[in-house]
Design a protein around this motif. Structure first.
Motif, short mmCIF file in Angstrom:
data_model
loop_
_atom_site.label_atom_id
_atom_site.label_comp_id
_atom_site.label_asym_id
_atom_site.label_seq_id
_atom_site.Cartn_x
_atom_site.Cartn_y
_atom_site.Cartn_z
N ARG A 104 -6.79 -1.76 -5.36
CA ARG A 104 -7.61 -0.74 -4.71
C ARG A 104 -7.02 0.66 -4.87
N VAL A 105 -7.92 1.63 -4.95
CA VAL A 105 -7.49 3.03 -5.01
C VAL A 105 -8.30 3.83 -4.00
N GLY A 106 -7.59 4.58 -3.14
CA GLY A 106 -8.29 5.39 -2.14
C GLY A 106 -7.84 6.83 -2.19
N PHE A 107 -8.34 7.64 -1.30
CA PHE A 107 -7.98 9.07 -1.28
C PHE A 107 -8.06 9.61 0.14
N VAL A 112 -9.39 12.25 -11.60
CA VAL A 112 -8.09 11.64 -11.24
C VAL A 112 -8.30 10.27 -10.60
N ILE A 113 -9.33 10.12 -9.78
CA ILE A 113 -9.55 8.79 -9.16
C ILE A 113 -9.91 7.78 -10.25
N LYS A 114 -10.79 8.20 -11.17
CA LYS A 114 -11.20 7.26 -12.22
C LYS A 114 -10.00 6.83 -13.06
N ARG A 115 -9.18 7.81 -13.45
CA ARG A 115 -8.02 7.47 -14.28
C ARG A 115 -7.05 6.54 -13.55
N VAL A 116 -6.78 6.86 -12.28
CA VAL A 116 -5.82 6.03 -11.52
C VAL A 116 -6.41 4.63 -11.29
N SER A 117 -7.72 4.56 -11.14
CA SER A 117 -8.33 3.25 -10.87
C SER A 117 -8.17 2.31 -12.07
N GLU A 118 -7.86 2.89 -13.25
CA GLU A 118 -7.70 2.05 -14.45
C GLU A 118 -6.28 1.51 -14.61
N SER A 149 0.86 -1.18 0.00
CA SER A 149 0.00 0.00 0.00
C SER A 149 0.90 1.23 0.00
N ALA A 150 0.68 2.13 -0.96
CA ALA A 150 1.56 3.31 -1.05
C ALA A 150 0.72 4.57 -1.19
N TYR A 151 1.35 5.70 -0.87
CA TYR A 151 0.71 7.01 -1.03
C TYR A 151 1.23 7.68 -2.28
N LEU A 152 0.40 8.54 -2.87
CA LEU A 152 0.87 9.38 -3.97
C LEU A 152 0.23 10.77 -3.85
N PRO A 153 1.05 11.82 -3.62
CA PRO A 153 0.46 13.16 -3.54
C PRO A 153 -0.07 13.61 -4.89
N ILE A 154 -1.28 14.15 -4.89
CA ILE A 154 -1.83 14.68 -6.15
C ILE A 154 -2.00 16.20 -6.07
N ILE A 155 -2.04 16.71 -4.82
CA ILE A 155 -2.18 18.16 -4.66
C ILE A 155 -1.37 18.60 -3.44
N PHE A 183 2.89 1.00 -9.48
CA PHE A 183 2.25 -0.27 -9.84
C PHE A 183 3.31 -1.28 -10.28
N ASN A 184 4.24 -0.80 -11.11
CA ASN A 184 5.31 -1.70 -11.59
C ASN A 184 6.31 -2.06 -10.50
N SER A 185 6.29 -1.28 -9.39
CA SER A 185 7.18 -1.63 -8.26
C SER A 185 6.53 -2.65 -7.34
N GLY A 186 5.27 -3.00 -7.62
CA GLY A 186 4.61 -4.02 -6.80
C GLY A 186 3.50 -3.48 -5.91
N THR A 187 3.20 -2.19 -6.02
CA THR A 187 2.13 -1.63 -5.19
C THR A 187 0.77 -2.16 -5.64
N LYS A 188 -0.05 -2.57 -4.67
CA LYS A 188 -1.37 -3.12 -4.99
C LYS A 188 -2.49 -2.18 -4.60
N GLU A 189 -2.16 -1.26 -3.69
CA GLU A 189 -3.19 -0.32 -3.23
C GLU A 189 -2.57 1.07 -3.23
N LEU A 190 -3.22 2.02 -3.91
CA LEU A 190 -2.66 3.36 -3.97
C LEU A 190 -3.62 4.35 -3.33
N ILE A 191 -3.07 5.16 -2.41
CA ILE A 191 -3.90 6.18 -1.76
C ILE A 191 -3.45 7.55 -2.25
N LEU A 192 -4.35 8.25 -2.91
CA LEU A 192 -4.04 9.58 -3.45
C LEU A 192 -4.17 10.58 -2.31
N ILE A 193 -3.11 11.37 -2.10
CA ILE A 193 -3.15 12.23 -0.91
C ILE A 193 -2.99 13.71 -1.21
N GLY A 194 -3.44 14.51 -0.26
CA GLY A 194 -3.31 15.96 -0.29
C GLY A 194 -4.04 16.50 0.92
#
Ligand code: SAM
Ligand code: SF4
Length: 400
Positions: free
Chosen positions: A195-198, A184-190, A113-119, A154-165
């Motif tokens: 799982r994709v969270g925020f 942004v959630i829809k695009r990342v979910s593809e 499970s990893a975080y990714l800042p979007i804002i 995703f290519n590093s093995g992350t299975k769950e991404l949480i978009l943060i800000g």
């Protein structure tokens, strides 16, 4: 946000350096700071003092994060670090890394499970909060860049991404996107994640129709962190939150209508100047009525630069403590009741870690589950678990 920046630095430096958590033996020491509450500031200062005492003479100390930005001069004077400032952008962290090592190459660090800042930053200026002064105005990461970084993770093995800000609902406004948050959630979910969270939403900016749109995202982590802060309309106004208890309630009802099992968590502050006993009881009543799954509860503390910095406290420390303890007691009972309602149910858990045959992960709405008798090979997998117990933090289950 700090977890992400520390991890990002780590991924850049690990190609040439190795990591230690012992400041006595390090060549480079990174201290990533927070300044949201007063107590944290004191802890960081005492840690900086300790590091200066035990570190090697030639070791370089980097102090980054909010406190490093807000109290730069004082830190420079008292602790004389090699570098001090916010440094929350990937480019800035890359500059730090390339000043230390020759050929910086970002290593893939496997995090289920990893975080990714979007804002970045915040435009809201709530009257108690230091964040806009520490992190500046809102700046969204361009959509294509978000997708590129999401694919890297995703290519590093992350299975769950949480978009943060600080306020993910504002995503894209500065890029001219009206509904950037949902886009942004829809695009990342593809991208392919399980799982994709925020995190975190602002109740003022969460459009109700977005919740209907979220229904069509099959891999959405239905975890909604909706910081209430206070249940009193008078206090919410003083805090400059921009919503009322009625609006907040409407938002929660909508979330529960569309996602009946969603995990709804919140932040609440007690003892804000002007909060009278009846305002506090408004908070208690709303907490009882809504029944949050979890809450993070704090005593108000004055922060420099904020609108309320010069407004005297009207609630004594002792009274703040009484209110906080009472609130925690009420919420803990609710959390326990809600968590215990899962006993006997089967949930799907994404396994994040395994230690001594005990696994830990989250079910699809974000509740933490501890699983008996599983092996290292299960890390990163979705497994079915039957819940047999619960406390106020976790559910406990066995694989079915
Ligand atoms: N952006 C989020 C929002 O709009 O609620 C929260 C961000 S803030 C960094 C995290 C939490 O810290 C807040 O929700 C609030 O409850 C708490 N907090 C912020 N300033 C505080 C203060 N001066 N004293 C006590 N708690 C504070
Ligand atoms: Fe702070 Fe959140 Fe308010 Fe921004 S929206 S000022 S981060 S509490």
């Amino acid at each position: 946000m700090n977890v992400y920046t520390s991890d990002y630095l780590r991924s850049l430096l690990l190609s040439s350096l190795s990591e230690t958590d012992n400041p006595k033996e390090a060549d480079f020491i990174f201290i990533n700071t927070c300044d949201v509450r007063e107590k944290v500031r004191h802890k960081i200062y005492s840690f900086l003092g300790y590091v200066n005492k035990v570190k090697r003479k030639d070791a370089k100390v980097y102090v980054i994060g909010c406190l490093a930005q807000v109290d730069k001069e004082n830190i420079e004077k008292r602790f004389n670090p090699y570098l001090v400032g916010l440094y929350d952008r990937e480019e800035e962290l890359e500059d730090i890394a390339s000043s230390i090592i020759k050929h910086v190459k970002r290593e893939k660090i496997k995090r289920v499970s990893a975080y990714l800042p979007i804002i970045y930053g915040c435009n809201h200026f709530c009257s108690y909060c230091i964040v806009p002064y520490a992190r500046g105005r809102e700046e969204s990461k361009p959509l294509e860049r978000v997708i590129k970084e999401a694919k890297f993770l995703f290519n590093s093995g992350t299975k769950e991404l949480i978009l943060i800000g600080q306020n993910v609902n504002d995503y894209g406004k500065d890029l001219g996107l009206e509904d950037g948050f949902i886009e942004v959630i829809k695009r990342v979910s593809e991208v392919g994640f399980f799982r994709v969270g925020f995190l975190t939403s602002h109740p003022k900016n969460f459009k109700l129709n977005w919740i209907d749109e979220m229904k069509s995202i099959p891999n959405l982590l239905s975890m909604f962190h909706l910081p209430l802060q206070s249940g009193s309309n008078k206090v919410l106004k003083l805090m400059r939150r921009g919503y009322t208890r009625e609006k907040f309630r409407e938002l929660v009802e909508k979330v529960r209508e569309v996602f009946p099992n969603a995990m709804i968590s919140t932040d609440i502050m007690v003892g804000f100047p002007g909060e009278e006993e009846r305002d506090f009881m408004d908070t208690i009543d709303l907490v009882k009525e809504i029944e949050f799954d979890r809450a993070f509860m704090f005593m108000y503390s004055k922060r420099p630069k904020t609108l309320y910095y010069n407004i005297p406290d009207t609630v004594s420390h002792e009274e703040k403590l009484n209110r906080l303890n009472f609130l925690i007691e009420v919420q803990d009972r609710i959390t326990l009741k809600r968590y215990r309602s899962f006993i006997g149910r089967e949930v799907e858990v994404l396994v994040e870690n395994v230690k001594d045959k005990k696994g830990i992960g989250k079910e699809k709405n974000g509740r933490v589950v501890v699983i008996d008798d599983i092996s290292e090979e299960d890390v990163g997998r979705l497994i079915k678990v039957k819940i047999y117990d619960a406390n106020i933090r976790e559910l406990f289950g066995k694989r079915t």
